[in-house]
Design an enzyme around this catalytic site. Sequence first.
Site, PDB file in Angstrom:
ATOM      1  N   HIS A  66      -1.189  25.243  21.397  1.00  0.00           N
ATOM      2  CA  HIS A  66      -2.020  25.282  23.123  1.00  0.00           C
ATOM      3  C   HIS A  66      -3.223  26.334  22.564  1.00  0.00           C
ATOM      4  CE1 HIS A  66      -0.475  25.589  27.542  1.00  0.00           C
ATOM      5  NE2 HIS A  66      -1.938  24.961  27.320  1.00  0.00           N
ATOM      6  N   ARG A 106       3.733  12.413  33.399  1.00  0.00           N
ATOM      7  CA  ARG A 106       5.123  12.355  32.085  1.00  0.00           C
ATOM      8  C   ARG A 106       5.706  13.813  33.095  1.00  0.00           C
ATOM      9  NH1 ARG A 106       4.411  13.720  26.874  1.00  0.00           N
ATOM     10  NH2 ARG A 106       4.089  15.701  27.068  1.00  0.00           N
ATOM     11  N   GLU A 119       9.105   7.798  21.762  1.00  0.00           N
ATOM     12  CA  GLU A 119       8.533   8.751  20.702  1.00  0.00           C
ATOM     13  C   GLU A 119      10.208   9.314  19.898  1.00  0.00           C
ATOM     14  OE1 GLU A 119       7.375  12.257  22.830  1.00  0.00           O
ATOM     15  OE2 GLU A 119       8.696  11.786  24.672  1.00  0.00           O
ATOM     16  N   ASP A 127       5.716  13.021  18.080  1.00  0.00           N
ATOM     17  CA  ASP A 127       6.927  13.472  17.692  1.00  0.00           C
ATOM     18  C   ASP A 127       7.621  11.988  17.063  1.00  0.00           C
ATOM     19  OD1 ASP A 127       7.527  15.481  19.117  1.00  0.00           O
ATOM     20  OD2 ASP A 127       7.535  14.902  20.928  1.00  0.00           O
ATOM     21  N   ARG A 143       5.945  19.014  13.837  1.00  0.00           N
ATOM     22  CA  ARG A 143       4.847  18.870  13.752  1.00  0.00           C
ATOM     23  C   ARG A 143       3.802  20.045  13.843  1.00  0.00           C
ATOM     24  NH1 ARG A 143       4.729  16.251  20.084  1.00  0.00           N
ATOM     25  NH2 ARG A 143       3.386  17.744  20.193  1.00  0.00           N
ATOM     26  N   CYS A 169      -0.669   7.101  22.600  1.00  0.00           N
ATOM     27  CA  CYS A 169      -0.782   8.300  23.708  1.00  0.00           C
ATOM     28  C   CYS A 169      -0.633   9.889  22.715  1.00  0.00           C
ATOM     29  CB  CYS A 169      -0.253   8.518  25.072  1.00  0.00           C
ATOM     30  SG  CYS A 169       1.796   9.158  24.655  1.00  0.00           S
TER      31      CYS A 169
HETATM   32  C1  PEP Z   1       3.505  12.843  21.807  1.00  0.00           C
HETATM   33  O1  PEP Z   1       4.694  13.283  21.092  1.00  0.00           O
HETATM   34  O2  PEP Z   1       2.799  11.486  20.942  1.00  0.00           O
HETATM   35  C2  PEP Z   1       2.954  12.781  22.631  1.00  0.00           C
HETATM   36  C3  PEP Z   1       2.467  12.977  23.571  1.00  0.00           C
HETATM   37  O3  PEP Z   1       3.625  14.358  23.729  1.00  0.00           O
HETATM   38  P1  PEP Z   1       3.956  15.890  23.245  1.00  0.00           P
HETATM   39  O4  PEP Z   1       2.500  15.778  21.809  1.00  0.00           O
HETATM   40  O5  PEP Z   1       3.319  16.487  24.124  1.00  0.00           O
HETATM   41  O6  PEP Z   1       4.678  15.941  22.875  1.00  0.00           O
HETATM   42 MG    MG Z   2       5.671  14.450  22.154  1.00  0.00          MG
END
Ligand code: PEP
Ligand code: MG
Length: 577
Positions: free
Chosen positions: A191, A334, A434, A458, A468, A505
């Site tokens: 974050h 989302r 994802e 993800d 990750r 995204c």
């Molecule tokens: C992803 O998983 O690529 C995504 C856009 O969502 P987040 O990073 O919020 O898990």
């Molecule tokens: Mg995600």
Amino acid sequence: MRRAVQAQGASRGLALGRARVRQSQVFDAAPEQISAQAVDGEVERLHLAFDVARSELMEMRQRLQGALAHELGEFLDLHGLILDDPELLHGLDDLIRKANYSADYALRLQRDRLASVFDGIDDPYMRSRREDLDHVIGRVHAALHRNPGSDVIGLAGDVLVADTVAPSELAQLTERGVVAVITTQGSALSHSAILARSLHLPLVVGAHEAFAKIADGDALLVDGASGEIIIEPDADDLRRFKHLQRETARDRKALQRLRDAETITLDGTTVRLFANAESRDDVAQAYELGASGVGLYRTEFLFLQGRESPDEEQQFLAYRDLVMGMRGRPVTLRTLDLGADKADSAGICLQGEPNPALGVRGVRLSLSQPHLFRTQMRALLRASAYGKMNILIPMVTCREEIYAVRRLIVSCREELHDENHAVAKQVNLGIMVEVPAAALALPQLAHDCDFLSVGTNDLVQYLLAMDRGNEALAKSNSPLHPAVLRVLRDILSFGLRRGIPVSVCGEMAGDPVFTRLLLGLGLRDFSLHPSNLLEVRRQIREVSLADCQRLCRRVLLAKDRAHLEKLVLGRSTTTGH
Ligand code: PEP
Ligand code: MG
């Protein structure tokens, strides 16, 4: 003498500044006992340090302003709460009074004791609270040793070197003119890193050697993109830095000319660039840069810092502002994706899950808490009356989850209608792709969806079984893997065949090194942080689709990662397996 440290770039930008090392000496305070006569004075000194830390927090809180003020304020409040915890101060008083320890050593013992409790819990949320504890204890320790007029945070022209940096500190650092931050821990997906990017503050994370190699006052050259840190740069480095700085400024100016340009390839294919928006600033920037809309708004950020979940009215106002901010362009919100690395402080996430990344997160969590989900859905539907809105469901693995969300939408609509609330007639429903299961079962899942959004962060994590957030895996945890590329190709060609809009995204969409590849794979809707939008637009305007498709064909035939990297990045970072 010139030295270099190579770490991970987390927020790009070049900076030249003085090192301001903030090593938490409290963590290595040596055992020290004081005389019985000195005890009262030591306790008083400690209480005074708590008072100083409290008033510093209060002062920071009052000075907060701007788009991130709310989020940062929540962190400061949390630190205030830890400081005010009577257990903490009583424990310290006892250590000084009963064992005659110095305030420094008592702080260390108390911190180690609490930290080991946090460490024993296999839950990322509790681990992140341990970081907060360290920040608070570090602040008290600094106040114990404060010379009048000195400053723990850093001053204009400083590069802060610390073990971690709290999101709450970042705005203050920028405000004071700190030019970059280096942390020995942390990941680019944290974050703090997301906020640093929003604040345009160069950040390098995972610089394990920083404390060993950097001394307070050293001159530092920091590259927040490559993660390179040069200590006591020589004349050549400085020339290179000046040159790069001039180039960056020129480049930024050139990019600004693309604000009103079309996003179109040399051979005439139009591409849409949507924004991933985290704050009001992001929304304003997205609008000004001509984003086609907001492709991803992560509603969990509203829930992450508060100690209580926002109620329907608070959520409604936040969503409505967002929708109105885009003035008629579509906005995709989302639903809550809490869990795993995004644990909340309001107690929504399950505690003590053995493996939270594979646990009750995303839509699974929302469906397990019907009241919470209904509140969010009502707020979303009410906001839909103010513009063009789409709803996106995270972490979908099966059709039942989509049915359940659809049923909830129908029921909330009826309720809101009876209560005389306006709701848009048409709200499109999409799913995040994802989880490998969703990617492989698309024909079944897409049947009930109006659009798909690929979360590569993800998807890569789950396809490769690589956490990750694990900095040790940062290099291999990349979309440049044959399995990931094939899955991406299949999702995009499925969307094209079925006429279902597909966007990407994840961070991959905002990284210009992947733009040609994504175009070649068939992507036409990118969703990315606004700070990358102009760069990606430029990439698109400078390539032909035919060339991208050629590249893509070669990439899909590549046998190993070294080859893939050579084709896509123009260099190899591996030895080739
Ligand atoms: C992803 O998983 O690529 C995504 C856009 O969502 P987040 O990073 O919020 O898990
Ligand atoms: Mg995600």
